[in-house]
Enzyme design. Structure first.
Site, short mmCIF file in Angstrom:
data_model
loop_
_atom_site.label_atom_id
_atom_site.label_comp_id
_atom_site.label_asym_id
_atom_site.label_seq_id
_atom_site.Cartn_x
_atom_site.Cartn_y
_atom_site.Cartn_z
CE LYS A 1 -46.38 -22.52 14.96
NZ LYS A 1 -45.43 -23.05 15.94
N GLY B 1 -34.34 -21.80 26.43
CA GLY B 1 -34.87 -20.79 25.51
C GLY B 1 -35.81 -21.36 24.45
N1 HSE Z 1 -43.58 -21.30 20.35
C1 HSE Z 1 -43.41 -22.01 19.11
C2 HSE Z 1 -42.89 -23.41 19.38
C3 HSE Z 1 -42.42 -21.34 18.17
O1 HSE Z 1 -42.62 -23.79 20.51
O2 HSE Z 1 -42.78 -24.14 18.40
C4 HSE Z 1 -43.04 -20.25 17.35
O3 HSE Z 1 -44.07 -20.68 16.56
#
Ligand code: HSE
Length: 433
Positions: A206, A188
């Site tokens: 980000k 998950g």
């Molecule tokens: N999909 C992102 C990760 C989490 O694997 O860090 C949400 O920003």
């Protein structure tokens, strides 16, 4: 606002459910901090009949956005529905209705943050998005409040848990990329469609947000140079290990002489660097300030309650602003005009692995080429390949410009005896940087 602040939620998925749980279970602390009750009054959902992992009074649920956005009793909107266009429109409508907004939506903030921030300021509303970067780690406030007195020079982050999990498994257990991704999906950590994660786009979004806040300048998503982890060969992780490096997907934002560079790429990181110990699905952001020196923020980058913690902390911050009558001030206002560094101004160390004929003069030709561009080697490894007469050569340079390294990548394959470049990566965290 009286003695109660009402919150409207847009979306009730994994994160939205976490927001409800935290608001309900932390009432005493919220009351202590704010002197008022915080209550979720209504929730926009697509399907009110769907089973959810939080007990919610069904009368709170609505499929009509106006019930949330135009309810005069609601002061704060929390957007956790995801996606771009619909979420953007709802947030703009919320500001028109003079409601403050908290979002976890990094895609939206990276693409439309400037527009949304301007709309918030014009309406004297707050717009916070702590949860959009590195989930539960309070990195945006760490930068904008905790380090507000310093000049930040570098922000380096492991800001994608999926890729960090995959690379940790490849590095520690010699697992293939495909097997590690499959395991991350089964546990998950990885999305069913992991394209944005493994391609580096999630981390790039980000890093655009972090760059804006750290350097008070406009950083657009297209300013971030991105490459993902799909083509990493186990050999490069193994050679990296031998030389004292570990492979990580690193977001790196630098600001010097009021010039900016932001990139996301698989990087051979020195094992001496604090980020090299960040393993599995964890995230961490390393911030270097001119006065403070090295700092690092570590924690869970995703998950229902960690992400909801960041969201509810934003709600607390803006309610404090409401109580003080100082809403409408954003995390940061851009101060420096954006100027991107050219490849000649971008400095770094580089790793390259190539196959060449194992015969006199070949290494000398390679060495002369590097010398021609003023580059010297920090590490040199040569191993005979099983195929007779061929050698695998691994080189790590001392610091040079990106322009020089691009020239090397173009010229190397033209040398007599050089057959193929098998891999090349940036190197970070060596003491010389
Ligand atoms: N999909 C992102 C990760 C989490 O694997 O860090 C949400 O920003």
């Amino acid at each position: 606002m009286g003695n109660k602040v009402s919150v409207g939620l847009l979306g009730l998925g994994v994160v939205g459910s976490g927001v409800i749980k935290i608001i309900e279970s932390h009432q005493e602390k919220l009351m202590h901090q704010l002197g008022c009750e915080v209550q979720v009054k209504s929730v926009l959902v697509r399907n009110p009949e769907k089973q959810r992992d939080v007990n919610t009074d069904r009368t709170f649920l609505t499929t009509n956005p106006d019930d949330v956005l135009n309810d005069p009793e609601i002061d704060v909107i929390v957007e956790v529905m995801g996606g771009i266009d619909e979420a953007r429109q709802h947030i703009l409508n919320a500001f028109k209705a003079k409601k403050h907004v908290v979002t976890a939506n990094k895609d939206l903030v990276a693409l439309h943050g400037k527009e949304l921030q301007n709309a918030a300021s014009q309406n004297k509303c707050d717009f916070y998005y702590e949860a959009s970067v590195a989930g539960g780690i309070p990195i945006l406030r760490g930068i904008t409040d905790g380090l507000s007195s310093d000049r930040i020079q570098q922000v380096m982050g492991i800001v994608n848990g999926t890729t960090n999990y995959i690379l940790t498994k490849m590095d520690n257990e010699g697992m293939s990329y495909e097997d590690a991704l499959k395991e991350a999906q089964e546990l998950g950590f990885a999305e069913a469609d992991p394209t944005a994660d493994v391609g580096g786009l999630d981390a790039a979004r980000k890093m655009a947000i972090l760059g804006r806040l750290a350097f008070s300048t406009d950083v657009d998503l297209e300013d971030v140079e991105v490459s993902g982890i799909k083509n990493i060969a186990l050999e490069d992780l193994q050679y990296g290990n031998q030389l004292g490096y570990t492979m990580k997907l690193i977001g790196n934002a630098n600001f010097s002489n009021q010039q900016l560079e932001v990139e996301v790429q698989p990087t051979l990181l020195s094992k001496e660097h604090p980020l090299s110990d960040v393993k599995n699905e964890y995230n961490a952001v390393y911030v270097y300030g001119e006065a403070v020196g090295e700092t690092m923020f570590y924690g869970p980058g995703a998950g229902s309650l960690p992400t909801a913690t960041a969201i509810v902390s934003d709600v607390v911050a803006l309610i404090k602003n409401m109580l003080l009558g100082v809403t409408g001030n954003q995390f940061v206002e851009p101060y420096f005009k954006k100027e991107l560094k050219t490849p000649a101004e971008r400095l770094g160390q580089y790793y390259v692995r190539l196959h060449a004929n194992d015969e006199p003069g070949v290494f000398q030709a390679i060495s002369s080429l590097f010398n021609q561009f003023g580059m010297s080697f920090k590490h040199i490894l040569q191993t005979p390949l099983e195929k007779h007469g061929l050698a695998e050569i691994v080189l790590v340079t001392h610091q040079t410009s990106l322009e020089n390294f691009h020239n090397i990548l173009e010229e190397l394959p033209k040398l007599d005896g050089v057959l193929e470049i098998k891999g090349h990566y940036k190197v970070e965290g060596d003491a010389e940087q």
